[in-house]
Design an enzyme around this catalytic site. Structure first.
Site, mmCIF file in Angstrom:
data_model
loop_
_atom_site.group_PDB
_atom_site.id
_atom_site.type_symbol
_atom_site.label_atom_id
_atom_site.label_comp_id
_atom_site.label_asym_id
_atom_site.label_seq_id
_atom_site.Cartn_x
_atom_site.Cartn_y
_atom_site.Cartn_z
ATOM 1 N N GLN A 11 8.963 12.955 27.101
ATOM 2 C CA GLN A 11 10.140 13.837 27.220
ATOM 3 C C GLN A 11 11.143 13.207 28.183
ATOM 4 O O GLN A 11 10.744 12.506 29.122
ATOM 5 C CB GLN A 11 9.726 15.252 27.675
ATOM 6 C CG GLN A 11 9.254 15.410 29.112
ATOM 7 C CD GLN A 11 7.762 15.165 29.292
ATOM 8 O OE1 GLN A 11 7.150 14.434 28.528
ATOM 9 N NE2 GLN A 11 7.174 15.758 30.322
ATOM 10 N N THR A 12 12.424 13.460 27.933
ATOM 11 C CA THR A 12 13.456 12.812 28.754
ATOM 12 C C THR A 12 14.217 13.833 29.596
ATOM 13 O O THR A 12 14.283 15.010 29.263
ATOM 14 C CB THR A 12 14.476 12.053 27.878
ATOM 15 O OG1 THR A 12 15.241 13.008 27.130
ATOM 16 C CG2 THR A 12 13.794 11.063 26.949
ATOM 17 N N ARG A 13 14.795 13.320 30.681
ATOM 18 C CA ARG A 13 15.734 14.076 31.502
ATOM 19 C C ARG A 13 16.814 13.077 31.942
ATOM 20 O O ARG A 13 16.641 11.871 31.833
ATOM 21 C CB ARG A 13 15.060 14.680 32.742
ATOM 22 C CG ARG A 13 14.026 15.765 32.450
ATOM 23 C CD ARG A 13 14.625 17.014 31.827
ATOM 24 N NE ARG A 13 13.635 18.085 31.665
ATOM 25 C CZ ARG A 13 12.868 18.238 30.589
ATOM 26 N NH1 ARG A 13 12.949 17.400 29.560
ATOM 27 N NH2 ARG A 13 12.011 19.248 30.525
ATOM 28 N N ARG B 38 9.805 30.155 29.863
ATOM 29 C CA ARG B 38 11.102 29.756 30.421
ATOM 30 C C ARG B 38 12.197 30.754 30.065
ATOM 31 O O ARG B 38 13.295 30.681 30.601
ATOM 32 C CB ARG B 38 11.511 28.368 29.879
ATOM 33 C CG ARG B 38 10.560 27.257 30.237
ATOM 34 C CD ARG B 38 11.001 25.950 29.604
ATOM 35 N NE ARG B 38 11.942 25.213 30.398
ATOM 36 C CZ ARG B 38 11.630 24.179 31.180
ATOM 37 N NH1 ARG B 38 10.384 23.777 31.272
ATOM 38 N NH2 ARG B 38 12.561 23.547 31.857
ATOM 39 N N ASN C 55 19.829 18.479 35.353
ATOM 40 C CA ASN C 55 18.895 18.117 36.432
ATOM 41 C C ASN C 55 19.603 17.367 37.560
ATOM 42 O O ASN C 55 20.240 16.346 37.327
ATOM 43 C CB ASN C 55 17.763 17.237 35.892
ATOM 44 C CG ASN C 55 16.888 17.975 34.907
ATOM 45 O OD1 ASN C 55 17.318 18.261 33.785
ATOM 46 N ND2 ASN C 55 15.677 18.317 35.302
ATOM 47 N N TYR D 268 14.372 32.734 32.631
ATOM 48 C CA TYR D 268 15.488 32.018 33.268
ATOM 49 C C TYR D 268 16.598 31.764 32.251
ATOM 50 O O TYR D 268 17.767 32.073 32.497
ATOM 51 C CB TYR D 268 14.975 30.693 33.841
ATOM 52 C CG TYR D 268 16.014 29.888 34.585
ATOM 53 C CD1 TYR D 268 16.640 30.411 35.718
ATOM 54 C CD2 TYR D 268 16.363 28.604 34.173
ATOM 55 C CE1 TYR D 268 17.596 29.665 36.409
ATOM 56 C CE2 TYR D 268 17.307 27.863 34.858
ATOM 57 C CZ TYR D 268 17.920 28.385 35.977
ATOM 58 O OH TYR D 268 18.856 27.658 36.650
ATOM 59 N N ASP D 269 16.205 31.227 31.100
ATOM 60 C CA ASP D 269 17.204 30.829 30.097
ATOM 61 C C ASP D 269 18.036 32.028 29.637
ATOM 62 O O ASP D 269 19.269 31.960 29.574
ATOM 63 C CB ASP D 269 16.519 30.201 28.877
ATOM 64 C CG ASP D 269 15.704 28.963 29.231
ATOM 65 O OD1 ASP D 269 15.593 28.652 30.434
ATOM 66 O OD2 ASP D 269 15.166 28.318 28.312
ATOM 67 N N GLU D 270 17.353 33.130 29.328
ATOM 68 C CA GLU D 270 18.081 34.293 28.799
ATOM 69 C C GLU D 270 18.910 34.971 29.886
ATOM 70 O O GLU D 270 19.997 35.488 29.614
ATOM 71 C CB GLU D 270 17.121 35.290 28.153
ATOM 72 C CG GLU D 270 16.419 34.760 26.905
ATOM 73 C CD GLU D 270 17.355 34.460 25.725
ATOM 74 O OE1 GLU D 270 18.586 34.543 25.862
ATOM 75 O OE2 GLU D 270 16.826 34.113 24.654
ATOM 76 N N PRO E 159 11.432 21.294 27.347
ATOM 77 C CA PRO E 159 12.389 20.597 26.480
ATOM 78 C C PRO E 159 12.017 19.109 26.292
ATOM 79 O O PRO E 159 11.649 18.435 27.250
ATOM 80 C CB PRO E 159 13.714 20.734 27.242
ATOM 81 C CG PRO E 159 13.543 21.956 28.082
ATOM 82 C CD PRO E 159 12.091 21.965 28.471
HETATM 83 N N1 UDP Z 1 7.018 17.264 35.181
HETATM 84 C C1 UDP Z 1 5.930 16.397 35.284
HETATM 85 N N2 UDP Z 1 5.159 16.460 36.417
HETATM 86 C C2 UDP Z 1 5.414 17.312 37.448
HETATM 87 C C3 UDP Z 1 6.537 18.192 37.346
HETATM 88 C C4 UDP Z 1 7.310 18.132 36.193
HETATM 89 O O1 UDP Z 1 5.662 15.596 34.387
HETATM 90 O O2 UDP Z 1 4.664 17.318 38.453
HETATM 91 C C5 UDP Z 1 7.847 17.185 33.956
HETATM 92 C C6 UDP Z 1 8.166 18.526 33.317
HETATM 93 O O3 UDP Z 1 7.140 18.896 32.421
HETATM 94 C C7 UDP Z 1 9.474 18.216 32.606
HETATM 95 C C8 UDP Z 1 10.137 17.177 33.525
HETATM 96 O O4 UDP Z 1 9.088 16.633 34.324
HETATM 97 O O5 UDP Z 1 9.234 17.624 31.355
HETATM 98 C C9 UDP Z 1 11.208 17.742 34.427
HETATM 99 O O6 UDP Z 1 10.681 18.864 35.068
HETATM 100 P P1 UDP Z 1 11.469 19.665 36.187
HETATM 101 O O7 UDP Z 1 10.655 20.873 36.515
HETATM 102 O O8 UDP Z 1 11.819 18.735 37.297
HETATM 103 O O9 UDP Z 1 12.851 20.064 35.501
HETATM 104 P P2 UDP Z 1 13.185 20.803 34.105
HETATM 105 O O10 UDP Z 1 11.968 20.879 33.237
HETATM 106 O O11 UDP Z 1 13.682 22.134 34.512
HETATM 107 O O12 UDP Z 1 14.214 19.950 33.481
#
Ligand code: UDP
Length: 227
Positions: A125-127, A58, A90, A61-63, A189
């Site tokens: 993991q959360t978003r 990653r 997100n 992108y991040d850097e 993350p």
């Molecule tokens: N993710 C998942 N299944 C998928 C695509 C993504 O479980 O088919 C997970 C991914 O590992 C991450 C989260 O969903 O933990 C959000 O991923 P996304 O690519 O949408 O956004 P980002 O990681 O950039 O926040």
């Protein structure tokens, strides 16, 4: 596309800053919550410097985005350029690409096709998902403001990825999709939630569209596209 990603964020931004300087324009930079990497503080405030692996998958992108912010601030400080920096968390909604690999397009298209839903890792993991019209409103307010430091924009309503998958499944009638677990990508993350105190105070902005409302509209969109 690691090298293209690095070049867009760094060289592309440099070109735009030069153009903005030449034309006397105000430039708004679309930065990202990825500048916080796999964050060690929660929720993420703008003052947090982040936890990024520069050589991980990653990192390109991040850097690039961190360099983009640094370059933008330097043009602001040394050339007096009018700049704005939004750190976008997100975001989702209609017109996302079906196959872009992100969680929501993947989950919606899998559910609509009655396929199994691919959750990476254990899904803990959360978003925090922001509906697109809220984000656009915030970006527009930031552009018109006189604030040049980075501002987080996102919806603080945090959810695990496993619960997200379940909410999508619950939205699509008569399917037999079940969750299947796949390997967690490197440096994914563990937690992400914006602290939007600044956006509230400076822009009088906060998201209005709930996840249930936004998911419904987005589900309808993917149904139409896939039929
Ligand atoms: N993710 C998942 N299944 C998928 C695509 C993504 O479980 O088919 C997970 C991914 O590992 C991450 C989260 O969903 O933990 C959000 O991923 P996304 O690519 O949408 O956004 P980002 O990681 O950039 O926040």
């Amino acid at each position: 596309m690691p090298i293209q990603t690095l070049k867009v964020g760094s060289l592309g931004t440099h070109n735009l800053l030069g153009l903005a300087k030449d034309k006397g324009s105000r430039l708004l930079i679309a930065s990202t919550s990825e500048v916080y990497g796999d964050p060690l503080i929660h929720p993420q405030v703008e003052e947090y410097w982040g936890n990024v692996n520069p050589i991980g998958p990653r990192g390109v992108y991040d850097e690039a985005k961190r360099f983009q912010e640094a370059m933008t601030m330097a043009y602001h400080t040394y050339h007096g350029l009018e700049t704005r920096i939004v750190r976008i968390f997100n975001t989702y909604g209609p017109r996302m690409r079906v196959n872009d690999g992100r969680a929501l397009p993947a989950f919606f298209s899998q559910a609509i096709r009655n396929e199994d839903i691919t959750v990476f890792g254990d899904g803990s993991q959360t978003r925090s998902f922001c509906y697109v019209s809220d984000l656009v409103d915030g970006i527009y307010k930031l552009l018109l403001s006189d604030y040049h430091l980075p501002v987080n924009l996102g919806n603080p309503d945090e959810i695990s990825i496993l619960d997200t998958a379940q909410e999508v499944i619950d939205l699509i009638p008569n399917i037999s999709s079940k969750v299947v677990f796949k390997e967690l990508p490197k440096d994914d993350p563990k937690k992400r939630q914006p602290d939007i105190t600044k956006a509230k105070e400076i822009l009088a902005w906060e998201p209005k569209v709930s996840r249930s409302e936004g998911f419904k509209i987005t589900g309808e969109y993917f149904k139409k596209v896939l039929s």
